[in-house]
Design a protein around this motif. Structure first.
Motif, short mmCIF file in Angstrom:
data_model
loop_
_atom_site.label_atom_id
_atom_site.label_comp_id
_atom_site.label_asym_id
_atom_site.label_seq_id
_atom_site.Cartn_x
_atom_site.Cartn_y
_atom_site.Cartn_z
N TYR A 189 -5.85 0.13 6.88
CA TYR A 189 -4.56 0.55 6.98
C TYR A 189 -4.20 1.56 7.80
N ARG A 190 -3.37 1.77 8.70
CA ARG A 190 -3.15 2.86 9.70
C ARG A 190 -1.87 3.55 9.45
N ILE A 191 -2.19 5.09 9.37
CA ILE A 191 -1.03 5.98 8.94
C ILE A 191 -1.07 6.85 10.29
N ALA A 192 0.24 6.77 11.16
CA ALA A 192 0.43 7.39 12.19
C ALA A 192 0.74 8.97 11.57
N VAL A 193 0.07 10.11 12.05
CA VAL A 193 0.47 11.36 11.33
C VAL A 193 0.66 12.17 12.78
N ASN B 74 4.62 4.44 18.60
CA ASN B 74 4.98 2.91 18.51
C ASN B 74 3.81 2.32 19.15
N ALA B 75 3.18 2.88 20.13
CA ALA B 75 2.32 2.27 20.88
C ALA B 75 1.04 1.74 19.85
N THR B 76 0.90 2.52 18.93
CA THR B 76 -0.24 2.49 17.85
C THR B 76 -0.23 1.22 17.06
N ARG C 236 14.15 5.38 16.55
CA ARG C 236 13.50 4.17 17.08
C ARG C 236 11.95 4.12 16.71
N LEU C 237 11.45 4.98 15.74
CA LEU C 237 10.03 4.80 15.14
C LEU C 237 9.97 3.41 14.49
N ARG C 238 8.99 2.71 14.80
CA ARG C 238 8.71 1.43 13.81
C ARG C 238 7.31 1.36 13.34
N ALA C 239 7.50 1.26 12.04
CA ALA C 239 6.31 0.84 11.04
C ALA C 239 6.49 -0.14 9.96
N ARG C 240 5.45 -1.00 9.54
CA ARG C 240 5.72 -1.78 8.85
C ARG C 240 6.10 -1.27 7.50
N HIS C 241 5.81 0.12 6.99
CA HIS C 241 5.95 0.52 5.59
C HIS C 241 6.86 1.71 5.90
N GLY C 242 7.71 1.82 6.96
CA GLY C 242 8.42 2.91 7.35
C GLY C 242 7.92 4.37 7.68
N ARG D 237 -0.75 25.45 25.47
CA ARG D 237 -1.65 25.15 24.62
C ARG D 237 -3.22 25.39 25.23
N VAL D 238 -3.99 26.22 24.75
CA VAL D 238 -5.28 26.46 25.52
C VAL D 238 -6.49 26.36 24.46
N GLY D 239 -7.31 25.41 24.57
CA GLY D 239 -8.33 25.18 23.75
C GLY D 239 -7.93 24.34 22.36
N ALA D 240 -6.60 24.07 22.53
CA ALA D 240 -6.12 23.11 21.10
C ALA D 240 -5.14 22.20 21.62
N PRO D 241 -5.74 21.24 22.10
CA PRO D 241 -4.60 20.26 22.68
C PRO D 241 -3.76 19.54 21.54
N SER D 242 -2.51 19.28 22.01
CA SER D 242 -1.69 18.53 20.96
C SER D 242 -2.30 16.94 20.68
N ASP D 243 -1.87 16.55 19.41
CA ASP D 243 -2.25 15.25 19.07
C ASP D 243 -1.37 14.56 18.21
N ILE D 244 -1.33 13.18 18.38
CA ILE D 244 -1.06 12.57 17.16
C ILE D 244 -2.09 11.79 16.80
N THR D 245 -2.40 11.65 15.32
CA THR D 245 -3.57 11.08 14.85
C THR D 245 -3.22 9.79 14.14
N LEU D 246 -3.93 8.79 14.52
CA LEU D 246 -3.87 7.44 13.82
C LEU D 246 -4.98 7.36 12.78
N VAL D 247 -4.60 7.55 11.51
CA VAL D 247 -5.60 7.84 10.43
C VAL D 247 -5.74 6.32 9.86
N GLU D 248 -7.04 5.88 9.99
CA GLU D 248 -7.29 4.43 9.36
C GLU D 248 -8.15 4.52 8.13
N LEU D 249 -7.44 3.93 7.21
CA LEU D 249 -8.01 4.09 5.75
C LEU D 249 -9.23 3.22 5.38
N ALA D 250 -10.26 3.29 5.15
CA ALA D 250 -11.42 2.44 4.97
C ALA D 250 -11.48 2.27 3.25
#
Length: 435
Positions: free
Chosen positions: A213-217, A240-242, A270-276, A418-431
């Motif tokens: 299960y994938r959660i985009a954070v 959305n690309a993830t 325009r965010l799209r995800a199966r469970h919102g 940002r220096v030494g701390a690049p910005s991110d979006i994290t795709l957390v995949e539950l196992a």
């Protein structure tokens, strides 16, 4: 007492800023320009104007200044704060380099100097004839003989001021070049948009059906006078690309009012995800009108979780708590309301802006907390300060039976750098351990 401490802190900060700018002026203006020159006049004016723009950028939003004026002062004002940081660091390093350069130049000058001419022969001054009736001797009444004179004797080498100027310009120019290059690179990283990270988090209570299960954070987007609608669109496109199953916006979406920034937030619809898509407040929402923003994000399709919990069909509970900054308004996190009566045989994922609430999460049996707030320090060496105030600055760590993941955030507060701390979006995949 509180007002006194606030005023004292303000005085200390202003005094520190004044001292830092005096140091910059001394090294980059006074030491490298001639007194009374046009260059010194212009340099002095710049060193006076830039901190005034920085102060204007910091206070303009809270002072209700028109948004157009906020945007006008934000770029130069906030960028100067980042440049100032690395400029001062460079100049401080330069203090250790200066004496080394002086010694090298002194030795080179000594080697290239022409050999000294042979000393001329001493010149003997003949005795003066004694005056009539006077005593004999070189000087009347002293009894001293005439001496000798050696031209050039006792001459000492003097420091060459042109070498001092050369060293000041090399050190100052190098510090300025490094500072501008560092800030330019860090600004490019923010304006380019965050990169997607992928993290796998095993959870014992997740059922087999939820494996993968994938959660985009995404956190700390910080829409404001600098980062606007285009920044939001880049983030939406990247998420959305993830193709996530669920999207979590974990606070600090904005730095300003709905009136000024509502259009900048609209691409979130325009965010799209199966469970919102779900949203929790951060501390900056409470500086910007939290209730109004909660209503606005609900209107554009996000689901605010204000000390609430929902059951996700994949087989776990998703809870969200208000940020602790809300306590000043009689709100803030309520873990009992959000988590108190749930079935603890189900896994619980908690959205909470600040990592510091992890200990409350542990007490309430949370399996995974998703947070932001820290920016990973944003500007090195700010990560060391962030470590003093947060249990985890970035990444995944375990606290008892609870795991905490902290995103560095997708935007930037203040300087868009940002220096030494690049910005991110994290795709957390539950196992699932049952898989």
């Amino acid at each position: 007492m509180g007002v006194f401490l606030l005023v004292l802190a303000l005085v200390v900060v202003l005094a520190l800023l004044g001292a830092v700018h005096w140091y910059v002026w001394r090294r980059l203006v006074r030491d490298v320009t001639a007194a009374g020159s046009r260059s010194r006049t212009i340099g002095t004016a710049v060193v006076v104007l830039l901190p005034l723009l920085s102060l204007a950028a910091l206070v303009s939003s809270g002072a209700g200044v028109p948004f157009g004026l906020q945007q006008a002062v934000a770029w130069p004002g906030f960028l100067w704060l980042a440049v100032l940081l690395y400029l001062v660091l460079g100049l401080v390093v330069g203090e250790a380099v200066r004496p080394v350069l002086h010694r090298v130049l002194d030795r080179r000058a000594a080697r290239s100097a022409p050999a000294p001419a042979p000393a001329p022969a001493p010149v003997t001054v003949p005795e003066a004839a004694p005056a009539a009736g006077g005593g004999g001797g070189g000087e009347a009444g002293t009894g001293r003989d005439a001496g000798t004179v050696t031209p050039g004797a006792g001459t000492a080498a003097r420091f060459d001021p042109s070498r001092r100027l050369f060293v000041s310009r090399v050190v100052g120019g190098s510090a300025a070049a490094v500072a501008l290059g560092t800030v330019g690179y860090g600004t490019h990283g923010v304006l380019r948009g965050p990169r997607v990270k992928r993290v796998t988090v095993p959870l014992a209570k997740i059922p087999r059906a939820a494996h993968g299960y994938r959660i985009a954070v995404v956190s700390d987007i910080h829409l404001g006078p600098i980062l606007g609608r285009a920044h939001t669109q880049r983030i939406v496109d990247a998420i959305n690309a993830t193709q996530p199953d669920l999207i979590a916006v974990v606070g600090d979406l904005v730095d300003g009012t709905v009136e000024n920034l509502g259009p900048a937030a609209e691409p979130l619809a325009r965010l799209r995800a199966r469970h919102g898509s779900f949203f929790v407040t951060g501390n900056h929402e409470y500086f910007s009108g939290a209730d109004a923003w909660v209503d606005h994000v609900r209107e554009i399709g996000l689901h605010p979780l204000r000390n609430e919990r929902v059951e996700i069909a994949a087989g776990f509970d998703l809870a969200g708590v208000d940020d602790i900054a809300g306590e000043r308004e009689g709100k803030g996190p309520d873990f009992v309301r959000a988590l108190g009566d749930r079935d603890r045989t189900r896994a619980a994922v908690l959205l909470a802006h600040q990592p510091v609430v992890i200990h409350d999460a542990v007490r309430h049996g949370v399996d995974l907390q998703l947070s932001g707030h820290t920016h990973g320090g944003q500007l090195w060496p700010g990560n060391y300060l962030a470590e003093l105030a947060n249990p985890t600055v970035a990444g995944l760590e375990r606290y008892g039976d609870t795991q905490l993941y902290v995103s560095r955030g997708a935007g930037a507060w203040g300087p868009p750098v940002r220096v030494g701390a690049p910005s991110d979006i994290t795709l957390v995949e539950l196992a699932s351990k049952q898989a």
